[in-house]
Design an enzyme around this catalytic site. Structure first.
Site, mmCIF file in Angstrom:
data_model
loop_
_atom_site.group_PDB
_atom_site.id
_atom_site.type_symbol
_atom_site.label_atom_id
_atom_site.label_comp_id
_atom_site.label_asym_id
_atom_site.label_seq_id
_atom_site.Cartn_x
_atom_site.Cartn_y
_atom_site.Cartn_z
ATOM 1 N N THR A 197 0.845 -1.190 0.000
ATOM 2 C CA THR A 197 0.000 0.000 0.000
ATOM 3 C C THR A 197 0.878 1.236 0.000
ATOM 4 O OG1 THR A 197 -1.643 -1.163 1.361
ATOM 5 C CG2 THR A 197 -1.824 1.234 1.279
ATOM 6 N N ARG A 225 -11.464 -10.208 -2.499
ATOM 7 C CA ARG A 225 -11.099 -9.660 -1.198
ATOM 8 C C ARG A 225 -10.817 -8.164 -1.280
ATOM 9 N NH1 ARG A 225 -6.361 -6.856 1.026
ATOM 10 N NH2 ARG A 225 -6.420 -7.179 3.281
ATOM 11 N N LEU A 226 -11.336 -7.411 -0.307
ATOM 12 C CA LEU A 226 -10.997 -6.005 -0.135
ATOM 13 C C LEU A 226 -10.399 -5.819 1.244
ATOM 14 C CD1 LEU A 226 -14.102 -4.065 -1.546
ATOM 15 C CD2 LEU A 226 -11.894 -4.407 -2.652
ATOM 16 N N GLY A 227 -9.369 -5.019 1.322
ATOM 17 C CA GLY A 227 -8.787 -4.673 2.604
ATOM 18 C C GLY A 227 -9.285 -3.327 3.078
ATOM 19 N N ASP A 228 -8.474 -2.652 3.869
ATOM 20 C CA ASP A 228 -8.878 -1.377 4.452
ATOM 21 C C ASP A 228 -8.701 -0.196 3.508
ATOM 22 O OD1 ASP A 228 -6.001 -1.871 4.814
ATOM 23 O OD2 ASP A 228 -5.993 0.075 5.810
ATOM 24 N N THR A 248 -1.467 1.321 6.790
ATOM 25 C CA THR A 248 -0.877 0.271 5.977
ATOM 26 C C THR A 248 -0.723 -0.967 6.842
ATOM 27 O OG1 THR A 248 0.980 -0.289 4.510
ATOM 28 C CG2 THR A 248 1.503 0.937 6.510
ATOM 29 N N GLY A 249 -0.633 -2.111 6.220
ATOM 30 C CA GLY A 249 -0.497 -3.343 6.980
ATOM 31 C C GLY A 249 -1.671 -4.269 6.728
ATOM 32 N N LEU A 250 -1.924 -5.172 7.658
ATOM 33 C CA LEU A 250 -2.984 -6.154 7.502
ATOM 34 C C LEU A 250 -4.344 -5.472 7.592
ATOM 35 C CD1 LEU A 250 -3.605 -9.149 7.074
ATOM 36 C CD2 LEU A 250 -3.622 -9.415 9.564
ATOM 37 N N GLY A 251 -4.988 -5.302 6.442
ATOM 38 C CA GLY A 251 -6.191 -4.492 6.360
ATOM 39 C C GLY A 251 -7.335 -4.968 7.214
#
Length: 337
Positions: A197, A225-228, A248-251
């Site tokens: 990201t 899949r969608l993250g943050d 940023t990181g694990l959404g």
């Protein structure tokens, strides 16, 4: 904290006197205009954003132009050169938010080079906040964005073939940082993968805030899949009375705490940006400490005064800061573990 590499990056852009007079003032003094962005690629992204801010341009224009540099790069994992999902297709997500609270987002967008610009068109030209998948692509085409070839970059194709040997997904902490650089491959030798990201927030000369966030998501994620990153209040949030933050990181972990909205609310309570980011990280730890030990999440933020800060779960997250023609440097974020 600046490490030796970051110091060399910084001093190559200015003089030692600038370093001593400006850098060590950052904990106490705010700057306007200013732009900050996640990870090493933020250095180049900040340059494009600063070209707009230095001419008293709008923060919204700056945060769009800045992350477009990263989207266009084939040397990192953001954009069409990135790692695909587990079906071998690259899908992109992005969000943008201005000083008036207007926002636009796209998710699971295919074959469009600049999802951040499509997100801005969603904000400015539709009654909606988010478009996804085929609908987002159709909208982009209608707005004049060309369809790019449906093919993987050479590095991504090699990485995908390597991943297919085991077809396992094991997130790797700080892979965004490890995978960057002009000659860095998009894969690791052990075949493990994670997301990537770039998030950016800026304060312009008129004291207005805006932010952007763009990503290719987790490498080899499940289809759809969608993250943050495309979710307002998770990967990005702006309140022009208070401040702006991006993540940023694990959404999934950011979504569960509405991370960037939480950071801004902590700033509203009077916390400085670094403390606000730390408190959001604490919330993740409180939810599930054992999981947090093996996860990376980082937040960066700017408040209305032009003060900045960041904080993360694990050592290794850094962000770029630019507030002058000769002031564009990396900061190693403080970390919980």
């Amino acid at each position: 904290m600046l490490n030796r590499r970051s110091f060399l990056q910084f001093t190559s852009l200015g003089t030692a006197s600038v370093f001593t007079s400006k850098l060590f003032a950052t904990e106490k003094k705010g700057f306007r205009p200013i732009v900050i962005s996640t990870w090493n690629e933020g250095i180049n992204a900040n340059k494009a954003a600063w070209n707009i801010l230095r001419s008293k341009g709008r923060a919204l224009d700056a945060v769009e132009a800045g992350v477009m540099v990263t989207e266009a790069s084939q040397n990192c994992c953001v954009g069409l050169g990135a790692n695909p999902d587990r079906d071998g297709i690259v899908t992109l997500d992005a969000s943008i938010m201005d000083e008036h609270g207007n926002c636009g987002c796209v998710g699971a967008l295919e074959r469009i080079k600049h999802p951040i610009s499509v997100a801005r068109r969603v904000m400015e030209k539709t009654p909606h906040v988010m478009l996804v998948g085929e609908g987002a692509q159709k909208f982009a085409i209608a707005e004049g964005f060309p369809l790019e070839p449906q093919q993987l970059s050479a590095d991504a194709e090699r990485s995908y073939k390597e991943w297919l040997k085991k077809s396992e997904y094991k997130p790797v902490i700080n892979i965004e940082n490890k995978g960057h650089g002009p000659f860095a491959p998009l894969h690791l030798e052990n075949g493990d993968w994670n997301h990537d990201t770039i998030g950016m927030v800026a304060l312009d000369a008129m004291s207005n805030l805006s932010g952007s966030c763009t990503t290719s998501g987790m490498g080899f994620k499940m289809r759809g899949r969608l993250g943050d990153s495309p979710i307002i209040g998770a990967g990005l949030y702006v309140d022009n009375e208070v401040g702006a933050a991006t993540a940023t990181g694990l959404g999934e972990e950011v979504i569960k705490i509405c991370g960037t909205h939480l950071v801004v609310e902590f700033m509203r309570q009077g916390n400085n940006p670094e403390t606000a980011c730390r408190k959001a990280v604490e919330r993740i730890v409180k939810r599930d400490k054992e999981k947090a030990k093996n996860t990376q999440v980082g937040f960066i933020a700017i408040n209305k005064k032009g003060e900045f800060g960041g904080y993360c779960l694990q050592k290794g997250f850094n962000y770029a800061v630019c507030y002058g023609d000769d002031t564009n440097f990396m900061v190693d974020a403080k970390h919980w573990f």
